[in-house]
Scaffold this motif. Structure first.
Motif, PDB file in Angstrom:
ATOM      1  N   ASN A  91      -1.274  34.787 -13.619  1.00 18.41           N
ATOM      2  CA  ASN A  91      -0.228  35.561 -14.007  1.00 18.41           C
ATOM      3  C   ASN A  91       1.113  35.014 -13.482  1.00 18.41           C
ATOM      4  OD1 ASN A  91       1.904  37.714 -13.192  1.00 18.41           O
ATOM      5  ND2 ASN A  91       0.471  39.037 -13.986  1.00 18.41           N
ATOM      6  N   ILE A  92       2.262  34.857 -14.255  1.00 15.98           N
ATOM      7  CA  ILE A  92       3.165  34.002 -14.242  1.00 15.98           C
ATOM      8  C   ILE A  92       4.008  34.474 -12.924  1.00 15.98           C
ATOM      9  CG2 ILE A  92       4.906  35.102 -15.819  1.00 15.98           C
ATOM     10  CD1 ILE A  92       4.679  31.452 -14.998  1.00 15.98           C
ATOM     11  N   GLU A  93       3.925  35.962 -12.567  1.00 16.03           N
ATOM     12  CA  GLU A  93       4.697  36.521 -11.413  1.00 16.03           C
ATOM     13  C   GLU A  93       4.086  35.970 -10.293  1.00 16.03           C
ATOM     14  OE1 GLU A  93       5.410  40.687 -11.796  1.00 16.03           O
ATOM     15  OE2 GLU A  93       5.606  40.384 -13.931  1.00 16.03           O
ATOM     16  N   HIS A  94       2.734  36.189 -10.078  1.00 17.35           N
ATOM     17  CA  HIS A  94       2.205  35.487  -8.935  1.00 17.35           C
ATOM     18  C   HIS A  94       2.498  34.106  -9.005  1.00 17.35           C
ATOM     19  CE1 HIS A  94      -1.489  38.592  -9.631  1.00 17.35           C
ATOM     20  NE2 HIS A  94      -0.599  38.907  -8.600  1.00 17.35           N
ATOM     21  N   VAL A  95       2.533  33.515  -9.807  1.00 14.67           N
ATOM     22  CA  VAL A  95       3.021  32.051  -9.624  1.00 14.67           C
ATOM     23  C   VAL A  95       4.449  31.801  -9.126  1.00 14.67           C
ATOM     24  CG1 VAL A  95       3.271  29.586 -10.753  1.00 14.67           C
ATOM     25  CG2 VAL A  95       1.344  31.233 -11.466  1.00 14.67           C
ATOM     26  N   ARG A  96       5.192  32.561  -9.749  1.00 15.70           N
ATOM     27  CA  ARG A  96       6.805  32.432  -9.216  1.00 15.70           C
ATOM     28  C   ARG A  96       7.022  32.932  -7.627  1.00 15.70           C
ATOM     29  NH1 ARG A  96      10.024  30.851 -13.172  1.00 15.70           N
ATOM     30  NH2 ARG A  96       9.644  31.095 -15.045  1.00 15.70           N
ATOM     31  N   THR A  97       6.058  33.933  -7.401  1.00  9.00           N
ATOM     32  CA  THR A  97       6.080  34.571  -6.064  1.00  9.00           C
ATOM     33  C   THR A  97       5.637  33.643  -5.123  1.00  9.00           C
ATOM     34  OG1 THR A  97       5.882  36.793  -6.908  1.00  9.00           O
ATOM     35  CG2 THR A  97       5.370  36.436  -4.632  1.00  9.00           C
ATOM     36  N   ALA A  98       4.416  32.800  -5.506  1.00 11.35           N
ATOM     37  CA  ALA A  98       3.822  32.012  -4.505  1.00 11.35           C
ATOM     38  C   ALA A  98       4.936  30.740  -4.369  1.00 11.35           C
ATOM     39  CB  ALA A  98       2.589  31.279  -5.226  1.00 11.35           C
ATOM     40  N   ILE A  99       5.586  30.276  -5.453  1.00  5.38           N
ATOM     41  CA  ILE A  99       6.673  29.302  -5.059  1.00  5.38           C
ATOM     42  C   ILE A  99       7.750  29.515  -4.365  1.00  5.38           C
ATOM     43  CG2 ILE A  99       8.473  27.890  -6.428  1.00  5.38           C
ATOM     44  CD1 ILE A  99       6.654  28.040  -8.859  1.00  5.38           C
ATOM     45  N   SER A 143       8.754  33.222 -21.335  1.00  7.15           N
ATOM     46  CA  SER A 143       7.873  33.969 -20.335  1.00  7.15           C
ATOM     47  C   SER A 143       8.582  34.379 -18.889  1.00  7.15           C
ATOM     48  CB  SER A 143       6.660  33.011 -20.074  1.00  7.15           C
ATOM     49  OG  SER A 143       6.906  32.160 -19.203  1.00  7.15           O
ATOM     50  N   ASP A 144       9.772  33.844 -18.916  1.00  8.60           N
ATOM     51  CA  ASP A 144      10.562  34.193 -17.690  1.00  8.60           C
ATOM     52  C   ASP A 144      10.533  35.784 -17.352  1.00  8.60           C
ATOM     53  OD1 ASP A 144      12.227  34.550 -15.495  1.00  8.60           O
ATOM     54  OD2 ASP A 144      14.036  32.803 -16.300  1.00  8.60           O
ATOM     55  N   PRO A 145       9.937  36.157 -16.360  1.00 11.87           N
ATOM     56  CA  PRO A 145       9.824  37.727 -16.110  1.00 11.87           C
ATOM     57  C   PRO A 145      11.288  38.123 -15.636  1.00 11.87           C
ATOM     58  CG  PRO A 145       8.591  36.637 -14.252  1.00 11.87           C
ATOM     59  CD  PRO A 145       8.977  35.537 -15.364  1.00 11.87           C
ATOM     60  N   ILE A 186      21.117  35.980  -9.530  1.00  9.94           N
ATOM     61  CA  ILE A 186      19.771  35.159  -9.445  1.00  9.94           C
ATOM     62  C   ILE A 186      18.905  35.721  -8.328  1.00  9.94           C
ATOM     63  CG2 ILE A 186      18.717  33.147  -8.843  1.00  9.94           C
ATOM     64  CD1 ILE A 186      21.376  31.970 -10.383  1.00  9.94           C
ATOM     65  N   ARG A 187      19.671  35.911  -7.047  1.00  9.86           N
ATOM     66  CA  ARG A 187      18.827  36.347  -6.035  1.00  9.86           C
ATOM     67  C   ARG A 187      18.129  37.681  -6.223  1.00  9.86           C
ATOM     68  NH1 ARG A 187      22.591  36.143  -0.956  1.00  9.86           N
ATOM     69  NH2 ARG A 187      20.960  37.779  -0.229  1.00  9.86           N
ATOM     70  N   ARG A 188      18.938  38.726  -6.701  1.00 13.03           N
ATOM     71  CA  ARG A 188      18.297  40.103  -7.062  1.00 13.03           C
ATOM     72  C   ARG A 188      17.244  40.196  -8.082  1.00 13.03           C
ATOM     73  NH1 ARG A 188      24.411  43.126  -7.359  1.00 13.03           N
ATOM     74  NH2 ARG A 188      24.655  43.531  -5.384  1.00 13.03           N
ATOM     75  N   LYS A 189      17.384  39.173  -9.065  1.00 14.19           N
ATOM     76  CA  LYS A 189      16.418  39.133 -10.204  1.00 14.19           C
ATOM     77  C   LYS A 189      15.033  38.426  -9.588  1.00 14.19           C
ATOM     78  CE  LYS A 189      19.467  39.099 -14.115  1.00 14.19           C
ATOM     79  NZ  LYS A 189      20.026  38.292 -15.357  1.00 14.19           N
ATOM     80  N   LEU A 190      15.277  37.506  -8.694  1.00 10.38           N
ATOM     81  CA  LEU A 190      14.047  36.762  -8.318  1.00 10.38           C
ATOM     82  C   LEU A 190      13.671  37.463  -6.847  1.00 10.38           C
ATOM     83  CD1 LEU A 190      15.232  33.178  -8.641  1.00 10.38           C
ATOM     84  CD2 LEU A 190      13.786  34.328 -10.174  1.00 10.38           C
TER      85      LEU A 190
END
Length: 208
Positions: A91-99, A143-145, A186-190
């Motif tokens: 899941n891309i959201e898991h990946v981005r959160t991990a980063i 795929s950018d959530p 950016i900070r709010r979206k991420l």
């Protein structure tokens, strides 16, 4: 890291069979030393207090918390410890959160032994590593959530290059205030708390 020293690894997974399989894979590698195992975040933290490690191989699903929360804790308490997520979830959201949490890599559990070892060696050397499927999804803008705009992606790239708001404003021919507005968006979206965390994310994203 001195090439003559082994890469000291701690395995964190709540399934004993998984840990046994990974240990069996890694113990035959000449430059890798498994120095401990844990099945929970609490056990992992207690182990690290007693036993220095270079890299923590971590599953997302743990008994007392999730690996993403543990990664955040490790990033604060052990800034020199590198984290490699080994997960069944692509899941891309898991990946981005991990980063964002500070992980240096993300490898799927169905990866080959060669890929897992390559990930460990790359991260131990100061780089990052992502399974090919994970890297493809990260590179796919569609795929950018978080739905960052092209301008926001541009601001992220400039942050990774070390530019401050004034330099970005000159480069983009916009006001400093507009740059700051983009950074806040950016900070709010991420869901990133603080400028330092934003810089860390920008640097991680630039390595993909």
């Amino acid at each position: 890291m001195n090439s003559g020293n082994p890469i000291r690894i701690v395995l964190v997974d709540d399934h004993a069979l998984v840990r046994e399989g990974i240990r069996a894979l890694l113990t035959v590698m000449p430059r890798i030393e498994v120095v401990g195992e844990a099945e929970s975040a609490a056990e992992a933290l207690e182990l690290l207090d007693r036993r220095p490690a270079d890299l923590l191989l971590l599953d997302i699903g743990l008994k007392d918390t999730n690996g993403l929360e543990l990664t955040r804790t490790l990033d604060r308490q052990y800034p020199n410890l590198k984290v490699l997520i080994l997960s069944m979830y692509d899941n891309i959201e898991h990946v981005r959160t991990a980063i964002r949490a500070g992980a240096r890599g993300y490898v799927l559990k169905d990866a080959s032994s060669r890929e897992i070892v390559a990930a460990i060696e790359a991260i131990a050397a100061g780089g990052s590593f992502y399974s090919s499927e994970v890297a493809r999804k990260l590179a796919d803008r569609g795929s950018d959530p978080q739905n960052l705009t092209p301008r926001e992606h541009q601001i992220l790239r400039m942050l990774a290059q070390g530019l401050d708001s004034k330099a970005m404003a000159r480069e983009l021919d916009i006001s400093v205030r507009t740059v700051e507005t983009h950074r806040l968006s950016i900070r709010r979206k991420l869901n990133i708390d603080g400028f330092a965390a934003l810089i860390k994310y920008a640097l991680s994203a630039s390595r993909l």
